[in-house]
Design an enzyme around this catalytic site. Structure first.
Site, PDB file in Angstrom:
ATOM      1  N   ASP A  13      20.272  33.399 -14.804  1.00 49.50           N
ATOM      2  CA  ASP A  13      19.787  31.912 -14.932  1.00 49.50           C
ATOM      3  C   ASP A  13      18.999  31.618 -13.947  1.00 49.50           C
ATOM      4  OD1 ASP A  13      22.056  31.860 -16.775  1.00 49.50           O
ATOM      5  OD2 ASP A  13      23.574  31.167 -15.129  1.00 49.50           O
ATOM      6  N   ASP A  22      27.688  31.294 -15.810  1.00 50.09           N
ATOM      7  CA  ASP A  22      28.651  30.543 -15.031  1.00 50.09           C
ATOM      8  C   ASP A  22      29.288  29.815 -16.034  1.00 50.09           C
ATOM      9  OD1 ASP A  22      26.563  28.729 -16.140  1.00 50.09           O
ATOM     10  OD2 ASP A  22      25.851  28.140 -14.027  1.00 50.09           O
ATOM     11  N   ASP A  51      29.291  31.779 -21.577  1.00 49.40           N
ATOM     12  CA  ASP A  51      28.714  32.850 -20.937  1.00 49.40           C
ATOM     13  C   ASP A  51      29.486  34.165 -20.928  1.00 49.40           C
ATOM     14  OD1 ASP A  51      26.343  31.745 -20.371  1.00 49.40           O
ATOM     15  OD2 ASP A  51      27.059  30.950 -18.365  1.00 49.40           O
ATOM     16  N   ASN A  60      38.085  73.756   6.470  1.00 45.83           N
ATOM     17  CA  ASN A  60      38.211  73.038   5.510  1.00 45.83           C
ATOM     18  C   ASN A  60      38.752  71.595   6.177  1.00 45.83           C
ATOM     19  OD1 ASN A  60      38.074  72.025   2.850  1.00 45.83           O
ATOM     20  ND2 ASN A  60      40.463  72.281   2.640  1.00 45.83           N
TER      21      ASN A  60
HETATM   22  P1  ATP Z   1      20.127  27.658 -16.143  1.00 41.44           P
HETATM   23  O1  ATP Z   1      20.405  28.060 -17.695  1.00 41.44           O
HETATM   24  O2  ATP Z   1      18.927  27.816 -15.537  1.00 41.44           O
HETATM   25  O3  ATP Z   1      21.511  27.614 -15.252  1.00 41.44           O
HETATM   26  P2  ATP Z   1      21.320  25.066 -16.606  1.00 41.44           P
HETATM   27  O4  ATP Z   1      22.394  25.807 -16.468  1.00 41.44           O
HETATM   28  O5  ATP Z   1      21.302  23.858 -15.667  1.00 41.44           O
HETATM   29  O6  ATP Z   1      20.087  25.943 -16.362  1.00 41.44           O
HETATM   30  P3  ATP Z   1      22.129  23.716 -18.704  1.00 41.44           P
HETATM   31  O7  ATP Z   1      23.141  23.146 -17.962  1.00 41.44           O
HETATM   32  O8  ATP Z   1      22.584  24.286 -19.854  1.00 41.44           O
HETATM   33  O9  ATP Z   1      20.991  24.581 -18.035  1.00 41.44           O
HETATM   34  O10 ATP Z   1      21.210  22.544 -19.064  1.00 41.44           O
HETATM   35  C1  ATP Z   1      20.248  22.393 -20.194  1.00 41.44           C
HETATM   36  C2  ATP Z   1      19.438  21.221 -20.280  1.00 41.44           C
HETATM   37  O11 ATP Z   1      20.439  20.158 -20.354  1.00 41.44           O
HETATM   38  C3  ATP Z   1      18.946  20.906 -18.949  1.00 41.44           C
HETATM   39  O12 ATP Z   1      17.541  21.140 -19.223  1.00 41.44           O
HETATM   40  C4  ATP Z   1      18.860  19.302 -18.905  1.00 41.44           C
HETATM   41  O13 ATP Z   1      17.624  18.882 -19.894  1.00 41.44           O
HETATM   42  C5  ATP Z   1      20.058  18.948 -19.772  1.00 41.44           C
HETATM   43  N1  ATP Z   1      21.156  18.867 -18.756  1.00 41.44           N
HETATM   44  C6  ATP Z   1      21.498  19.461 -17.950  1.00 41.44           C
HETATM   45  N2  ATP Z   1      22.628  18.732 -17.136  1.00 41.44           N
HETATM   46  C7  ATP Z   1      22.835  17.617 -17.788  1.00 41.44           C
HETATM   47  C8  ATP Z   1      23.898  16.365 -17.746  1.00 41.44           C
HETATM   48  N3  ATP Z   1      24.464  16.457 -16.650  1.00 41.44           N
HETATM   49  N4  ATP Z   1      23.463  15.530 -18.411  1.00 41.44           N
HETATM   50  C9  ATP Z   1      22.709  15.577 -19.500  1.00 41.44           C
HETATM   51  N5  ATP Z   1      21.785  16.346 -19.805  1.00 41.44           N
HETATM   52  C10 ATP Z   1      21.887  17.601 -18.791  1.00 41.44           C
END
Ligand code: ATP
Length: 893
Positions: A329, A621, A625, A715
């Protein structure tokens, strides 16, 4: 607490009252008292092996039993000294075996304690994390997606919460839960929708519930069959060794039988020959090897914890060394997961957050004020009593900017209370909250991945009000922000007359008015760059898999060195979806960055790589996944941000969520595997030497070179302490500069089998020549042969510390515990040679200086023979070509 209470038939208030608790949770004092009354929240496990059982197990081996019988017979036929000596050796052997096994069990138990689940509960009116085992009835537990429910709960608050109850009911379709009172006391468990049961999983949403029963009183506690522990799986090495070990044992039995018969034919006493054959079999059959493998792995796993890698399945330590791909990730693993808002785009203007931060709320324009309102309201962070902010780092960054700009969440929530929500999930990449708004209306704020928000945008907020014309530059701005490595979030809003009935994403996350864009920076980890470079030199391909935008991902990938040239490509989740599996497999080995990937798609990536013969470590995480983590050769969960579900599906947990830790673990895995092989090679080669000597003696016209007790002593002495010290050998200098080991590589690959036979023969024949010479010279030949074999083993172990490197370049002192063990062996052997009391037992004679010098000279022969073999090996095998280190790119731009 009445055990028979039908909790689902009580309202939440009645439940709280019945359990003498409230929405503020229990006090810590009360929780402590209840823990004393109700006991720990643990399911009873299968009975553990007691130390006594472990000690007795040491005598269960068939050969050891035969040896004990032989010792008893020796006593009966009038050889009490021999009898006692054999028994003493058997007991010493058992003690050593017991200590090793006990240490391994302790190491495993410690790992298990560390992996024990935690739960978030409200105590003294603040949310705190406690060990799940310390929950008591009345505790108020907070639940969120990915958690395994830590006890039986009556739900008191739910926000779209769904549970997978397959572990309890067998029903794998997630069940939507609520808090309403139910009326049928006899409802089956699956229909008690206001309850959450221990061991089931929150797959979506969040909520809270009050603990109604713990430990064996829970529904899970009543299902006895589920309480059995998983049987410890054999590691691949142990499996391979089990097959080989049987064949080897059969071969040794045949050889010992031949030795026995040949001895009888030469007129040796029956009892002596019987004892010799049995002792030789005991010494030569590596029955302790599977245990040594477990012990080495367990001790290795214990060491790995110090490097922040918690091993959940022991075979992972061994298989780590075969990893060819690390799919990681981005957020939090390659980056710090410490976000700050860097840029904001509102009213057609891109501004640095610094310009805006701290501006008095009266000075900000309407659009920016609305954006700040959305940042503080569409946000789930919690500020605890100590003033620290707990929550998703993306949201913490938004919260912080809003607070600093005078839009404090607590006050905003009082003004615009939350009415409903659609929690964030990585598939939609959106989150929406509904709030009471001005003039009796309702507002929804939707925030999320910029392109997803833009897709649903119909209007844009301007100082003059909403306009339907969306500026063409908007896309370029967001692309540019992403190309600078920023995570770009879009913020939209929609006004409703009242809370809509249909709260589905498709129904409400559409027809949005765009408020603005926010760019957040999550700097790469300093150590990630170094770790990526190590991966490359170790023949491991690092790959980034992220939910983030392709441009953001690519920029970060370049900064840490995952992408170095144009040939390595980026693929988006959408393209991945479109490609059929076979077509994807064609390309999979060229892709270094997967962006905008939904967690479910990780499975496709693992599969494709595995079909191409790769050995994959995959991080994860979230709940979704889990399938990919299970399927990966090494599933790696995040210790800090990871959900319970991801942790349970993984074989290793990163306690610091850090990519560099995976690389350290791979290095450690390679070292441990190397050392197990070294131990095996050492032990089998030296045993082969002794077997050759005893077996070939008659062909040289020589009497038995060793007596049974001497064989047993050798041994006991040589395999135990020095052998274990060898498994603690530091990593070879080229350990991360050579390609990964093939996972199906046999124990005897790389000519190891040939080595064992050949060098065994060198030892055996040289010893027999030595015996012949010292007999003809009228020296104390048997003591000399016996001592030469013991000292020769010590010389051999020194040479076998490395497969390739010379001892002289490694430094003789780089494994001090081995030196200590060797010194001890030498001293004990000298005691056997020079102490009159031991002379009687072992049939030895004190050696003269001349005899000792000759013995020493012979024992170093094998050392030099192995060193010469390593010279040839070094010449024959050019070192693994190390790819150029990528040009170092400054991490923060
Ligand atoms: P990685 O996969 O590298 O760990 P990540 O787990 O942070 O990244 P996600 O959590 O799936 O990726 O987030 C994907 C997208 O969703 C982010 O790029 C962002 O644009 C959006 N995002 C992340 N957190 C939030 C949130 N709390 N509220 C709204 N949108 C979010």
């Amino acid at each position: 607490m009445p055990a028979s209470t039908q909790w689902h038939c009580l309202s939440s208030e009645e439940t709280l009252r019945e359990l003498k608790t409230s929405q503020k949770g229990l006090t810590s004092d009360e929780a402590r008292k209840r823990l004393a009354v109700y006991g720990r929240n643990e399911l009873e496990e299968k009975k553990k092996r007691t130390p006594l059982m472990m000690a007795l197990d040491q005598f269960k081996d068939f050969l050891v039993i035969v040896l004990i019988i032989a010792a008893v017979i020796a006593g009966v036929v009038g050889k009490p000294t021999a009898s006692l000596a054999i028994l003493a050796i058997v007991i010493l052997n058992a003690i050593i075996g017991f200590i090793q096994e006990y240490r391994a069990e302790e190491a495993m138990a410690a790992l298990k304690r560390m992996a024990a689940p935690l739960a978030t509960v409200v105590r003294d009116n603040v949310p705190v994390q406690v060990k799940a085992a310390e929950l008591v009835p009345g505790d108020l537990v907070l639940l969120e997606a990915g958690q395994v429910v830590p006890a039986d709960l009556r739900l008191v608050e739910t926000a779209n919460i769904q549970m997978d109850e397959a572990a309890l009911t067998g029903e794998s379709v997630p069940v939507e839960k609520h808090t309403k009172k139910l009326h049928d006391a006899h409802l089956p468990l699956g229909d008690r929708k206001n309850m959450a049961y221990l061991g089931t999983v929150v797959t979506y949403g969040r909520g809270s519930g009050v603990v109604v029963s713990t430990g064996m009183d829970t529904e899970m506690g009543t299902i006895a069959t589920l309480l059995q522990e998983e049987e410890a799986a054999k590691t691949p090495l142990q499996q391979r060794f089990a097959v080989f070990g049987k064949r080897l044992a059969a071969a040794i039995f045949v050889i010992c039988a031949i030795i026995f018969i040949a001895g009888l034919m030469r007129g040796e006493p029956v009892f002596l020959m019987l004892l010799t054959a049995i002792s030789l079999a005991v010494a030569a059959i590596p029955e302790a090897l599977p245990a040594v493998i477990t012990i080495t792995l367990a001790i290795g796993a214990k060491k790995l914890v110090k490097q922040n890698a918690l091993i959940r399945r022991l075979p992972a330590v061994e298989t780590l060394g075969s990893v060819t791909y690390i799919c990681s990730d981005k957020t939090g693993t390659l980056t710090l997961n410490k976000m700050t808002v860097e840029e904001v785009y509102v009213d057609g203007r891109l501004a640095a957050a610094e310009e805006l931060r701290g501006a008095p709320s009266s000075a900000v324009g309407v659009s920016f004020a609305t954006l700040l309102t959305a940042m503080s309201l569409s946000n789930d962070v919690k500020a605890d009593a100590g003033g620290s902010v707990i929550g998703d780092p993306t949201e913490v960054a938004l919260f912080t900017l809003a607070e600093e700009s005078g839009f404090a969440k607590a006050e905003m929530e009082k003004k615009y209370p939350r009415l409903a929500e659609l929690p964030f999930d990585s598939d939609r990449k959106l989150m929406t909250t509904f709030h009471a708004w001005n003039d009796g209306k309702v507002v929804s704020f939707t925030k999320g991945a910029v392109e997803v928000v833009l897709e649903q945008t119909e209007r844009i907020l301007t100082p003059q009000g909403e306009t339907p014309s969306i500026p063409s530059e908007l896309l370029c701005v967001s692309e540019q922000m992403a190309a600078d490595g920023l995570r770009v979030l879009g913020f939209g809003m929609r006004i409703w007359d009242s809370l809509p009935d249909d709260l589905s994403p498709a129904g409400v996350e559409t027809g949005l008015t765009l408020i603005g864009l926010v760019g957040l920076m999550d700097p790469p980890r300093q150590e990630a760059q170094e770790a990526v470079a190590i991966c490359r030199s170790a023949g491991i391909t690092p790959v980034m898999i992220t939910g983030d935008h392709p441009a953001t991902a690519l920029t970060i990938a370049k900064r840490v060195g995952i992408v170095t040239d144009g040939a390595e490509t980026v693929m988006t989740g959408r393209d991945l979806e479109k490609l059929p599996q076979e077509a994807f497999e064609e390309r999979v080995e060229h892709i270094r960055v997967y962006a905008r990937v939904a967690p479910e798609q990780k499975l496709k990536i693992v599969r494709a790589l595995q079909d191409r013969g790769q050995f994959v470590a995959m991080t994860g995480d979230g709940v979704n996944d889990a399938p990919a983590l299970k399927r990966a050769n090494i599933g790696v969960a995040m210790g800090i941000t990871g959900t319970d579900v991801s942790k349970e599906a993984s074989s290793m947990i990163l306690l610091d969520d850090n990519f560099a830790t995976i690389v350290k673990a791979v290095k450690e895995g390679r070292r441990i595997y190397d050392n197990i092989l070294k131990f095996m090679k050492y032990s089998l080669t030296c045993n082969a030497g002794t077997v050759w000597a005893v077996f070939l003696a008659p062909f040289f016209g020589l009497p038995l070179p060793l007596l049974p007790l001497q064989i047993l002593w050798m041994n006991l002495l040589c395999d135990s302490l020095p052998g274990l010290a060898l498994t603690g050998e530091p990593a070879e200098s080229n350990v991360m500069r050579r390609p990964p080991r093939r996972p199906d590589e046999g124990v005897f690959a790389q000519n190891r089998g040939l080595f064992i036979i050949l060098f065994g023969l060198v030892i055996g024949v040289s010893v027999l020549l030595f015996q012949a010479y010292s007999m003809s010279a009228g020296l104390a030949w048997q003591t000399m042969v016996f001592t030469a074999l013991v000292l020769g083993r010590m010389a051999a172990i020194l040479a076998m510390r490395s497969e390739n490197e010379s001892l002289f370049t490694m430094g003789a002192f780089s494994n001090r515990s081995l030196l200590g063990a060797i010194l001890l062996v030498v001293l004990l052997q000298m005691a056997v040679v020079y102490l009159p009391f031991l002379n009687g037992i072992f049939d030895t004679t004190p050696l003269t200086f001349h005899e000792l010098a000759l013995t020493l000279a012979l024992s170093v022969v094998v050392f030099f023979a192995i060193e010469v073999e390593k010279v040839f090996k070094r010449r024959a095998r050019p070192s693994f070509p190390v790819p150029d280190r990528p040009q170092s790119v400054p991490l923060n731009k």
